[in-house]
Scaffold this active site. Structure first.
Site, PDB file in Angstrom:
ATOM      1  N   LYS A   1       0.832  -1.074   0.047  1.00  0.00           N
ATOM      2  CA  LYS A   1       0.028  -0.064   0.154  1.00  0.00           C
ATOM      3  C   LYS A   1       0.806   1.331   0.139  1.00  0.00           C
ATOM      4  O   LYS A   1       0.545   2.362  -0.503  1.00  0.00           O
ATOM      5  CB  LYS A   1      -0.784   0.053   1.305  1.00  0.00           C
ATOM      6  CG  LYS A   1      -2.097  -0.924   1.108  1.00  0.00           C
ATOM      7  CD  LYS A   1      -3.199  -0.745   2.111  1.00  0.00           C
ATOM      8  CE  LYS A   1      -4.524  -1.705   1.810  1.00  0.00           C
ATOM      9  NZ  LYS A   1      -5.655  -1.475   2.568  1.00  0.00           N
TER      10      LYS A   1
ATOM     11  N   LYS B   1      -3.675 -11.514  -6.681  1.00  0.00           N
ATOM     12  CA  LYS B   1      -5.061 -11.748  -6.248  1.00  0.00           C
ATOM     13  C   LYS B   1      -6.138 -10.735  -6.966  1.00  0.00           C
ATOM     14  O   LYS B   1      -5.885  -9.770  -7.539  1.00  0.00           O
ATOM     15  CB  LYS B   1      -5.023 -11.506  -4.791  1.00  0.00           C
ATOM     16  CG  LYS B   1      -4.807 -10.043  -4.277  1.00  0.00           C
ATOM     17  CD  LYS B   1      -5.215  -9.938  -2.778  1.00  0.00           C
ATOM     18  CE  LYS B   1      -5.649  -8.480  -2.258  1.00  0.00           C
ATOM     19  NZ  LYS B   1      -5.842  -8.363  -0.976  1.00  0.00           N
TER      20      LYS B   1
ATOM     21  N   LYS C   1     -10.117  -5.315  -5.506  1.00  0.00           N
ATOM     22  CA  LYS C   1     -11.095  -4.174  -5.587  1.00  0.00           C
ATOM     23  C   LYS C   1     -10.631  -3.186  -6.320  1.00  0.00           C
ATOM     24  O   LYS C   1     -11.333  -2.498  -7.119  1.00  0.00           O
ATOM     25  CB  LYS C   1     -11.483  -3.653  -4.362  1.00  0.00           C
ATOM     26  CG  LYS C   1     -12.492  -4.609  -3.177  1.00  0.00           C
ATOM     27  CD  LYS C   1     -12.722  -3.814  -2.008  1.00  0.00           C
ATOM     28  CE  LYS C   1     -12.893  -4.678  -0.997  1.00  0.00           C
ATOM     29  NZ  LYS C   1     -12.521  -4.313   0.577  1.00  0.00           N
TER      30      LYS C   1
HETATM   31  P1  TYM Z   1     -10.662  -6.748   2.760  1.00  0.00           P
HETATM   32  O1  TYM Z   1     -11.683  -5.815   2.976  1.00  0.00           O
HETATM   33  O2  TYM Z   1      -9.403  -6.489   1.812  1.00  0.00           O
HETATM   34  O3  TYM Z   1     -10.990  -7.878   2.191  1.00  0.00           O
HETATM   35  C1  TYM Z   1     -12.163  -8.538   3.112  1.00  0.00           C
HETATM   36  C2  TYM Z   1     -11.959 -10.136   3.147  1.00  0.00           C
HETATM   37  O4  TYM Z   1     -11.873 -10.732   1.665  1.00  0.00           O
HETATM   38  C3  TYM Z   1     -10.693 -11.494   1.593  1.00  0.00           C
HETATM   39  N1  TYM Z   1     -10.021 -11.408   0.091  1.00  0.00           N
HETATM   40  C4  TYM Z   1      -9.980 -12.296  -0.490  1.00  0.00           C
HETATM   41  N2  TYM Z   1     -10.280 -13.811  -0.335  1.00  0.00           N
HETATM   42  C5  TYM Z   1      -9.749 -14.354  -1.233  1.00  0.00           C
HETATM   43  N3  TYM Z   1      -9.248 -14.110  -2.738  1.00  0.00           N
HETATM   44  C6  TYM Z   1      -9.177 -12.886  -2.749  1.00  0.00           C
HETATM   45  N4  TYM Z   1      -8.795 -12.347  -3.942  1.00  0.00           N
HETATM   46  C7  TYM Z   1      -9.494 -11.934  -1.695  1.00  0.00           C
HETATM   47  N5  TYM Z   1      -9.564 -10.587  -1.626  1.00  0.00           N
HETATM   48  C8  TYM Z   1      -9.871 -10.362  -0.382  1.00  0.00           C
HETATM   49  C9  TYM Z   1     -10.001 -10.862   2.675  1.00  0.00           C
HETATM   50  O5  TYM Z   1      -8.854 -11.829   2.772  1.00  0.00           O
HETATM   51  C10 TYM Z   1     -10.533 -10.503   3.564  1.00  0.00           C
HETATM   52  O6  TYM Z   1     -11.039 -11.772   4.721  1.00  0.00           O
HETATM   53  N6  TYM Z   1      -7.903  -5.776   6.883  1.00  0.00           N
HETATM   54  C11 TYM Z   1      -9.040  -6.465   6.339  1.00  0.00           C
HETATM   55  C12 TYM Z   1     -10.378  -6.301   7.023  1.00  0.00           C
HETATM   56  C13 TYM Z   1     -10.196  -6.298   8.360  1.00  0.00           C
HETATM   57  C14 TYM Z   1     -10.588  -7.485   9.191  1.00  0.00           C
HETATM   58  C15 TYM Z   1     -10.096  -7.209  10.570  1.00  0.00           C
HETATM   59  C16 TYM Z   1     -10.770  -8.762   8.832  1.00  0.00           C
HETATM   60  C17 TYM Z   1     -10.238  -5.356   9.397  1.00  0.00           C
HETATM   61  N7  TYM Z   1     -10.212  -5.684  10.734  1.00  0.00           N
HETATM   62  C18 TYM Z   1     -10.350  -8.245  11.551  1.00  0.00           C
HETATM   63  C19 TYM Z   1     -10.483  -9.858   9.739  1.00  0.00           C
HETATM   64  C20 TYM Z   1     -10.509  -9.492  11.236  1.00  0.00           C
HETATM   65  C21 TYM Z   1      -9.391  -6.081   4.845  1.00  0.00           C
HETATM   66  O7  TYM Z   1      -8.815  -5.026   4.537  1.00  0.00           O
HETATM   67  O8  TYM Z   1     -10.111  -6.991   4.228  1.00  0.00           O
END
Ligand code: TYM
Length: 334
Positions: A115, A197, A200
């Protein structure tokens, strides 16, 4: 434990449009685990401002995401669906945990490096301490299990390290959480560059399936998906594009990769891509319909937001008071 049940915490950012990766890596597993655990699912808007956001847009997306949680099948009476920013305990615990986290640990986080490279003009302290806020999210509810995609594993590791470090000093304050990673959907890849991966924020709209894409768009994106010249539907590392499509098909149909190989033995990529597209459409269409219905029901969504923020605050405050006492903050006079 809450009422004899183990606790689950997870969250998603409301930045950008959710992709099939978010659904398959996280949301889908949330649905299978939600009966077994006492669940907290947050819309992590505090995390979102580590990169610049347009305020009205962030507010809208946060509400859309919460609505989507319900549309996907999470019952807001049984599951606590809430905005992170409505529970001040996340920030308060995060500050305390900052004081138990080393710069060296945070420096190693690959997501920070990625990032920081992407937003070179705004490498703020929040971006750096992002994993500590994430640890606070999880530890605040004494979560036993955290279902996430593979890209979040490093953040889970640091959460466990922080919890263990804190417990070693103050006794058993925090439950040390375990990650939960699904078998086939844990890392959904870009349709255009299967070594990356699905994200978004991908600049190429053909690389990602968005949960709100219409059926024609979904079919078109799968038809254009990058594959290889092997002309065989095989689940092996030399064929990353095909592997990714097999994973997607597996999650949609519940079939194992071996069963998918058999089903498409001797058939061409054209057939296979059509089948994958149709399977995804059949998963997303009902979700989109429920989402459209729910979006029209403002009062209902408002009541979910209010009730669940109260519930989350209740449990968050319990942990926070315990932690504040442990580190030596003066007691509150009632
Ligand atoms: P975020 O918003 O980027 O993604 C949300 C969830 O989707 C999963 N994910 C994927 N899984 C498989 N393949 C992909 N291409 C893919 N892209 C995203 C992510 O692994 C995630 O589970 N920091 C975290 C949000 C967060 C969080 C937490 C998660 C904040 N606090 C506490 C768990 C526990 C995030 O930005 O996820």
């Amino acid at each position: 434990m809450i009422d004899g049940k183990k606790v689950l915490f997870s969250g998603m950012q409301a930045t950008g449009s959710l992709t099939l990766g978010n659904y398959m890596g996280a949301l889908k597993n949330w649905l299978t685990l939600c009966e077994e655990y006492e669940c907290f699912y947050s819309v992590v808007d505090l995390h979102s401002i580590t990169v610049r956001q347009e305020p009205a847009e962030l507010r809208k997306r946060a509400r859309n995401l919460l609505t989507l949680y319900i549309a996907a099948g999470l019952d807001p009476v049984k599951n606590c669906l809430y905005y992170q920013s409505h529970v001040s305990g996340h920030c308060e615990l995060s500050w305390i945990l900052n004081c138990f986290t080393y710069m060296g640990e945070l420096n190693r986080m690959t997501q920070f490096k990625d990032k920081a490279a992407k937003h070179a003009d705004n490498i703020n302290a929040g971006l750096f301490t992002y994993p500590v806020l994430m640890a606070a999210d999880i530890l605040l509810y004494q979560a036993d299990v955290v279902p996430v995609g593979k890209d979040q594993l490093q953040h889970l590791e640091i959460t466990r390290d922080i919890a263990q470090r804190f417990n070693a000093i103050y006794g058993d304050v925090f439950t040390v959480p375990e990650p939960y990673i699904g078998k086939t959907g844990a890392s959904i890849k870009s349709l255009q560059a299967p070594e990356k991966k699905m994200s978004k924020s991908d600049e190429n709209p053909n690389a990602s399936i968005y949960l709100m894409d219409d059926p024609d768009t979904i079919m078109r994106k799968f038809k254009r998906a990058v594959t290889d010249s092997e002309a065989q539907v095989r689940y092996r590392p030399e064929q990353p594009g095909i592997c990714n499509l097999i994973n997607i098909y597996s999650v949609c149909t519940g079939k194992s990769p071996e069963e998918v190989e058999k089903e498409f033995d001797g058939r061409g990529y054209g057939d296979f891509k059509t089948a994958v597209g149709e399977a995804v459409v059949s998963v997303l269409k009902p979700l989109q319909e429920r989402y459209a219905d729910l979006s029209r029901n403002k009062d209902y969504i408002d009541s979910v937001i209010k009730n669940n923020a109260e519930k989350a605050n209740h449990y968050a405050t319990k942990t926070l008071r315990k932690v504040q006492k442990k580190v030596g903050f003066p007691e509150r006079i009632r």
